[in-house]
Design a protein around this motif. Structure first.
Motif, PDB file in Angstrom:
ATOM      1  N   TYR A  68       0.865  -1.184   0.000  1.00 15.49           N
ATOM      2  CA  TYR A  68       0.000   0.000   0.000  1.00 15.49           C
ATOM      3  C   TYR A  68       0.900   1.232   0.000  1.00 15.49           C
ATOM      4  O   TYR A  68       1.904   1.271   0.711  1.00 15.49           O
ATOM      5  N   VAL A  69       0.521   2.218  -0.805  1.00  5.98           N
ATOM      6  CA  VAL A  69       1.259   3.477  -0.895  1.00  5.98           C
ATOM      7  C   VAL A  69       0.263   4.626  -0.847  1.00  5.98           C
ATOM      8  O   VAL A  69      -0.708   4.645  -1.622  1.00  5.98           O
ATOM      9  N   GLU A  70       0.478   5.571   0.066  1.00 13.25           N
ATOM     10  CA  GLU A  70      -0.324   6.794   0.083  1.00 13.25           C
ATOM     11  C   GLU A  70       0.370   7.846  -0.765  1.00 13.25           C
ATOM     12  O   GLU A  70       1.606   7.953  -0.753  1.00 13.25           O
ATOM     13  N   ILE A  71      -0.408   8.609  -1.522  1.00 13.60           N
ATOM     14  CA  ILE A  71       0.157   9.636  -2.387  1.00 13.60           C
ATOM     15  C   ILE A  71      -0.548  10.968  -2.151  1.00 13.60           C
ATOM     16  O   ILE A  71      -1.615  11.027  -1.524  1.00 13.60           O
ATOM     17  N   HIS A  72       0.063  12.029  -2.664  1.00 11.84           N
ATOM     18  CA  HIS A  72      -0.537  13.354  -2.631  1.00 11.84           C
ATOM     19  C   HIS A  72      -1.449  13.529  -3.857  1.00 11.84           C
ATOM     20  O   HIS A  72      -1.190  12.937  -4.914  1.00 11.84           O
ATOM     21  N   PRO A  73      -2.500  14.349  -3.757  1.00 17.26           N
ATOM     22  CA  PRO A  73      -3.389  14.577  -4.908  1.00 17.26           C
ATOM     23  C   PRO A  73      -2.655  14.979  -6.184  1.00 17.26           C
ATOM     24  O   PRO A  73      -3.056  14.573  -7.284  1.00 17.26           O
ATOM     25  N   GLU A  74      -1.578  15.740  -6.044  1.00 18.45           N
ATOM     26  CA  GLU A  74      -0.867  16.198  -7.244  1.00 18.45           C
ATOM     27  C   GLU A  74      -0.141  15.079  -7.971  1.00 18.45           C
ATOM     28  O   GLU A  74       0.320  15.268  -9.105  1.00 18.45           O
ATOM     29  N   GLN A  75      -0.028  13.914  -7.348  1.00 22.46           N
ATOM     30  CA  GLN A  75       0.605  12.774  -8.014  1.00 22.46           C
ATOM     31  C   GLN A  75      -0.367  12.016  -8.910  1.00 22.46           C
ATOM     32  O   GLN A  75       0.049  11.102  -9.632  1.00 22.46           O
ATOM     33  N   LEU A  76      -1.633  12.398  -8.876  1.00 18.83           N
ATOM     34  CA  LEU A  76      -2.653  11.753  -9.698  1.00 18.83           C
ATOM     35  C   LEU A  76      -3.223  12.789 -10.668  1.00 18.83           C
ATOM     36  O   LEU A  76      -3.937  13.707 -10.245  1.00 18.83           O
ATOM     37  N   GLY A  77      -2.911  12.628 -11.944  1.00 21.97           N
ATOM     38  CA  GLY A  77      -3.343  13.612 -12.927  1.00 21.97           C
ATOM     39  C   GLY A  77      -4.853  13.789 -12.993  1.00 21.97           C
ATOM     40  O   GLY A  77      -5.344  14.871 -13.286  1.00 21.97           O
ATOM     41  N   GLY A  78      -5.602  12.720 -12.713  1.00 27.81           N
ATOM     42  CA  GLY A  78      -7.059  12.791 -12.797  1.00 27.81           C
ATOM     43  C   GLY A  78      -7.736  13.042 -11.462  1.00 27.81           C
ATOM     44  O   GLY A  78      -8.942  12.761 -11.321  1.00 27.81           O
ATOM     45  N   PHE A  79      -7.008  13.589 -10.480  1.00 24.79           N
ATOM     46  CA  PHE A  79      -7.573  13.747  -9.137  1.00 24.79           C
ATOM     47  C   PHE A  79      -8.864  14.562  -9.156  1.00 24.79           C
ATOM     48  O   PHE A  79      -9.874  14.158  -8.571  1.00 24.79           O
ATOM     49  N   VAL A  80      -8.856  15.703  -9.817  1.00 24.22           N
ATOM     50  CA  VAL A  80     -10.040  16.569  -9.809  1.00 24.22           C
ATOM     51  C   VAL A  80     -11.212  15.866 -10.480  1.00 24.22           C
ATOM     52  O   VAL A  80     -12.339  15.895  -9.977  1.00 24.22           O
ATOM     53  N   GLU A  81     -10.962  15.201 -11.601  1.00 24.13           N
ATOM     54  CA  GLU A  81     -12.042  14.477 -12.283  1.00 24.13           C
ATOM     55  C   GLU A  81     -12.633  13.393 -11.386  1.00 24.13           C
ATOM     56  O   GLU A  81     -13.846  13.156 -11.410  1.00 24.13           O
ATOM     57  N   LEU A  82     -11.784  12.760 -10.592  1.00 29.56           N
ATOM     58  CA  LEU A  82     -12.266  11.708  -9.695  1.00 29.56           C
ATOM     59  C   LEU A  82     -13.130  12.286  -8.583  1.00 29.56           C
ATOM     60  O   LEU A  82     -14.282  11.876  -8.400  1.00 29.56           O
ATOM     61  N   VAL A  83     -12.587  13.212  -7.811  1.00 30.51           N
ATOM     62  CA  VAL A  83     -13.324  13.697  -6.640  1.00 30.51           C
ATOM     63  C   VAL A  83     -14.507  14.579  -7.035  1.00 30.51           C
ATOM     64  O   VAL A  83     -15.418  14.782  -6.237  1.00 30.51           O
ATOM     65  N   ASP A  84     -14.486  15.088  -8.269  1.00 31.62           N
ATOM     66  CA  ASP A  84     -15.577  15.936  -8.739  1.00 31.62           C
ATOM     67  C   ASP A  84     -16.585  15.155  -9.588  1.00 31.62           C
ATOM     68  O   ASP A  84     -17.525  15.733 -10.129  1.00 31.62           O
ATOM     69  N   HIS A  85     -16.393  13.842  -9.686  1.00 33.13           N
ATOM     70  CA  HIS A  85     -17.348  13.034 -10.446  1.00 33.13           C
ATOM     71  C   HIS A  85     -18.709  13.083  -9.747  1.00 33.13           C
ATOM     72  O   HIS A  85     -18.792  12.919  -8.518  1.00 33.13           O
ATOM     73  N   PRO A  86     -19.778  13.319 -10.483  1.00 31.75           N
ATOM     74  CA  PRO A  86     -21.102  13.483  -9.849  1.00 31.75           C
ATOM     75  C   PRO A  86     -21.516  12.316  -8.965  1.00 31.75           C
ATOM     76  O   PRO A  86     -22.120  12.525  -7.912  1.00 31.75           O
ATOM     77  N   TRP A  87     -21.213  11.082  -9.373  1.00 32.89           N
ATOM     78  CA  TRP A  87     -21.600   9.929  -8.559  1.00 32.89           C
ATOM     79  C   TRP A  87     -20.794   9.883  -7.265  1.00 32.89           C
ATOM     80  O   TRP A  87     -21.344   9.627  -6.190  1.00 32.89           O
ATOM     81  N   VAL A  88     -19.492  10.142  -7.347  1.00 28.66           N
ATOM     82  CA  VAL A  88     -18.643  10.154  -6.151  1.00 28.66           C
ATOM     83  C   VAL A  88     -19.117  11.233  -5.184  1.00 28.66           C
ATOM     84  O   VAL A  88     -19.259  10.992  -3.974  1.00 28.66           O
ATOM     85  N   ARG A  89     -19.384  12.417  -5.698  1.00 30.15           N
ATOM     86  CA  ARG A  89     -19.858  13.516  -4.845  1.00 30.15           C
ATOM     87  C   ARG A  89     -21.206  13.185  -4.220  1.00 30.15           C
ATOM     88  O   ARG A  89     -21.410  13.388  -3.020  1.00 30.15           O
ATOM     89  N   ALA A  90     -22.121  12.683  -5.031  1.00 30.50           N
ATOM     90  CA  ALA A  90     -23.489  12.457  -4.541  1.00 30.50           C
ATOM     91  C   ALA A  90     -23.539  11.341  -3.503  1.00 30.50           C
ATOM     92  O   ALA A  90     -24.250  11.446  -2.497  1.00 30.50           O
ATOM     93  N   VAL A  91     -22.779  10.266  -3.715  1.00 34.42           N
ATOM     94  CA  VAL A  91     -22.766   9.169  -2.740  1.00 34.42           C
ATOM     95  C   VAL A  91     -22.113   9.634  -1.443  1.00 34.42           C
ATOM     96  O   VAL A  91     -22.610   9.342  -0.343  1.00 34.42           O
TER      97      VAL A  91
END
Length: 279
Positions: A68-91
């Motif tokens: 297991y490896v923890e990373i910073h948001p800036e290490q994931l190019g799609g971070f904003v798309e992930l956390v801002d996905h409507p289903w992720v936000r709504a759930v």
């Protein structure tokens, strides 16, 4: 990403997800992203894994040949798309409330030769869950590969997020004599690139043996209700410039340190009972 990802999900879909989480303990949104999005995520995971394994404390063992490896948001190019996905936000909002907090970003990577993990939950049951049957956190998972049977699929025992037994080792590990019950309940999951699942990390689960030559990396996004306290187990941070670039509705849920320069994370979310596998 599918065009539908920009459209709020139907209320019925979110109601189904919430019901799934309170009954089975897991739910999913198939095809939330295009497979190519997951391929880019995989490249970011692979780069972070190489970096993490090259330094002390960069990766923590979750069993033989499993990390297991923890990373910073800036290490994931799609971070904003992930956390801002409507289903992720709504759930997140439906289960944890409008002030939910993003507290963890990381990945599990079972390599060739990974063995069965013991049945477990990821942390002890919070008092709010015990008293009120209220979930105070969610784990969103995204596979970086199309999962095959020989890769050691994730296995979960539906409905066991409410199991409360004083015999659990460290309040997380069911006694071995209960394994047949979990095996009888178990469902193996075969997500494909672009799928997103959400689960209560209290639901009893395990990674199974990877008999293939291929790793099976899975991204983990941890989300808390206010005051749940899981942020204390993680060291996620963002730079000032990155934070200022985020949409307001993302920034509102990202309550982590803001730094001038990122420091590589020394892993501290260890689960000692997983180190040896299902020995």
């Amino acid at each position: 990403m599918h065009d539908s990802a920009t459209v709020p999900p139907a209320a019925a879909h979110i109601e189904t997800a919430v019901r799934d989480l309170h009954t089975a303990g897991i739910t999913a949104c198939r095809g939330a992203f295009e497979p190519e999005w997951a391929d880019r995520m995989r490249k970011d995971i692979e780069a972070a894994f190489v970096e993490a394994r090259g330094r002390e404390g960069g990766a923590v063992g979750r069993g033989p040949h499993r990390y297991y490896v923890e990373i910073h948001p800036e290490q994931l190019g799609g971070f904003v798309e992930l956390v801002d996905h409507p289903w992720v936000r709504a759930v997140s909002e439906a289960v944890l409330g409008p002030d939910y907090r993003i507290v963890e970003l990381g990945f599990d990577i079972p390599l060739a030769g990974a063995v069965n993990q013991p049945w477990h939950r990821d942390f002890p049951m919070p008092e709010e869950t015990r008293r009120e049957r209220r979930l105070t956190s969610l784990a969103f998972n995204l596979t970086a590969v199309d999962t095959r049977e020989d890769m050691g699929p994730f296995e979960i025992a539906p409905g066991t997020q409410w199991d409360d037994d004083t015999r659990f080792g460290h309040a997380m590990f069911p006694p071995r004599e209960d394994y047949p019950r979990y095996a009888a309940l178990a469902e193996r999951k075969y997500p494909r690139r672009g799928d997103v699942s959400a689960r209560s990390a209290l639901t009893i689960h395990r990674g199974t043996a990877n008999h293939s030559p291929d790793p099976r990396p899975v991204l983990v996004l941890g989300v808390d209700a206010p005051g749940a306290g899981n942020d204390g187990h993680h060291d996620m941070a963002v730079t000032r410039a990155f934070r200022s670039s985020l949409p307001d509705r993302v920034r509102a849920h990202l309550d982590c340190p803001v730094v001038e320069e990122l420091t590589p994370i020394v892993q501290k979310h260890t689960i000692e009972g997983l180190v040896m596998g299902d020995a």
